[in-house]
Design a protein around this motif. Structure first.
Motif, short mmCIF file in Angstrom:
data_model
loop_
_atom_site.label_atom_id
_atom_site.label_comp_id
_atom_site.label_asym_id
_atom_site.label_seq_id
_atom_site.Cartn_x
_atom_site.Cartn_y
_atom_site.Cartn_z
N CYS A 78 0.76 -1.58 0.20
CA CYS A 78 0.12 -0.21 0.11
C CYS A 78 1.16 1.37 0.14
N ARG A 79 1.79 1.47 0.61
CA ARG A 79 2.33 1.96 0.69
C ARG A 79 3.46 2.85 -0.55
N VAL A 80 3.64 1.10 -0.94
CA VAL A 80 5.35 1.72 -2.23
C VAL A 80 3.90 2.20 -3.73
N PHE A 81 2.68 1.56 -3.66
CA PHE A 81 1.57 2.43 -4.09
C PHE A 81 1.24 3.49 -4.22
N SER A 82 0.86 3.97 -3.41
CA SER A 82 0.05 4.96 -2.96
C SER A 82 0.85 6.29 -3.30
N THR A 83 0.30 7.22 -3.74
CA THR A 83 0.52 8.46 -3.88
C THR A 83 0.16 9.74 -3.12
N ALA A 84 -0.77 9.15 -2.02
CA ALA A 84 -0.39 10.03 -0.79
C ALA A 84 0.22 10.73 0.30
N ASP A 85 0.31 11.98 0.40
CA ASP A 85 1.64 11.78 1.54
C ASP A 85 1.55 11.67 2.36
N GLY A 86 2.98 11.28 3.22
CA GLY A 86 2.95 11.13 4.44
C GLY A 86 2.64 9.44 4.84
N GLU A 87 1.77 9.52 6.12
CA GLU A 87 2.30 8.27 5.95
C GLU A 87 0.25 7.36 5.66
N ASP A 88 -0.34 8.18 5.00
CA ASP A 88 -1.54 7.92 4.41
C ASP A 88 -1.92 6.68 3.92
N ASP A 106 -3.23 4.90 -8.82
CA ASP A 106 -2.87 4.26 -8.07
C ASP A 106 -3.33 2.85 -7.66
N PHE A 107 -4.44 2.23 -7.78
CA PHE A 107 -4.81 1.12 -7.51
C PHE A 107 -4.67 0.14 -9.04
N LEU A 108 -4.18 1.13 -10.18
CA LEU A 108 -4.41 0.22 -11.70
C LEU A 108 -2.45 0.12 -11.88
N ASP A 109 -2.13 0.82 -11.36
CA ASP A 109 -0.55 0.68 -11.20
C ASP A 109 -0.21 -0.69 -10.68
N MET A 110 -0.63 -0.55 -9.29
CA MET A 110 -0.50 -1.90 -8.77
C MET A 110 -1.36 -3.63 -9.48
N LEU A 111 -2.54 -2.92 -9.81
CA LEU A 111 -3.08 -3.93 -10.77
C LEU A 111 -1.83 -5.00 -11.57
N SER A 112 -1.06 -3.35 -12.36
CA SER A 112 0.02 -3.87 -13.82
C SER A 112 1.25 -4.70 -12.97
N ALA A 113 1.40 -3.90 -11.82
CA ALA A 113 2.93 -4.20 -12.03
C ALA A 113 2.33 -5.62 -11.21
N PHE A 114 1.85 -6.39 -11.07
CA PHE A 114 1.95 -7.95 -10.53
C PHE A 114 1.12 -8.60 -11.43
N SER A 115 0.27 -7.75 -12.32
CA SER A 115 -0.48 -9.41 -13.62
C SER A 115 0.97 -9.98 -14.57
N ASP A 116 -0.18 -10.47 -15.34
CA ASP A 116 1.02 -11.64 -16.26
C ASP A 116 1.44 -10.33 -17.39
#
Length: 161
Positions: A43-53, A60-70
């Motif tokens: 969550c921290r790596v794929f989030s573009t939120a500032d700080g610890e949010d 962000d969600f699409l980036d995460m899904l893309s990175a783990f896709s086939d």
């Protein structure tokens, strides 16, 4: 992806899902993350939120899904894996990062924790195998070199159902 993302939002916010941010606590309810020992780091790596949010936008969600896709390349997967394992986010995997990595993989209970001697030996073995320039740390290029010798790594699908 849009349907899965919008379902994480309260009903009254779903029509504006493209501009909404989903809190990390909601992402941690996804089956793929619920049991993942690196859930907070993902969550921290794929989030573009500032700080610890660590809240996530739809992008962000699409980036995460893309990175783990086939279809993600080994370079993309290894880049994000490296960032996930770089707990202090300093661009290298040092002994502290490796210890946290091992603890995440083995669990935090007394029965599963490695002794100090076992941990030191394992970290030493990892560094001997991976630290090409012998500086006591693993940089992204060294990590990608090691990963390139692991054929199963490219097939890892992390967040796929």
């Amino acid at each position: 992806a849009y349907k899965r993302f919008s379902e994480l939002l309260p009903k009254e916010e779903r029509e504006n899902a493209c501009s909404a941010r989903v809190p990390k606590s909601q992402f941690l309810t996804l089956p793929e993350l619920r049991a993942n020992p690196f859930q907070h780091r993902i969550c921290r790596v794929f989030s573009t939120a500032d700080g610890e949010d660590s809240s996530m936008s739809f992008e962000d969600f699409l980036d995460m899904l893309s990175a783990f896709s086939d279809s993600a390349t080994s370079d993309v997967k290894s880049h994000y894996a490296f960032r996930i394992f770089d707990f202090d986010e300093d661009g290298i995997l040092d002994r502290k990062d490796l210890e946290k990595l091992v603890n995440c993989l083995t669990g935090h209970s007394e029965e599963s924790r490695l002794s100090n001697v076992e941990m030191e030996q394992l970290i030493q073995n990892i560094l001997e195998e991976s630290d090409i320039d012998k500086d006591g740390t693993i940089n992204l290029a060294e990590f990608q070199h090691v990963v390139s010798r692991c054929p199963d790594f490219a097939r890892y699908r992390g967040l796929q159902r």
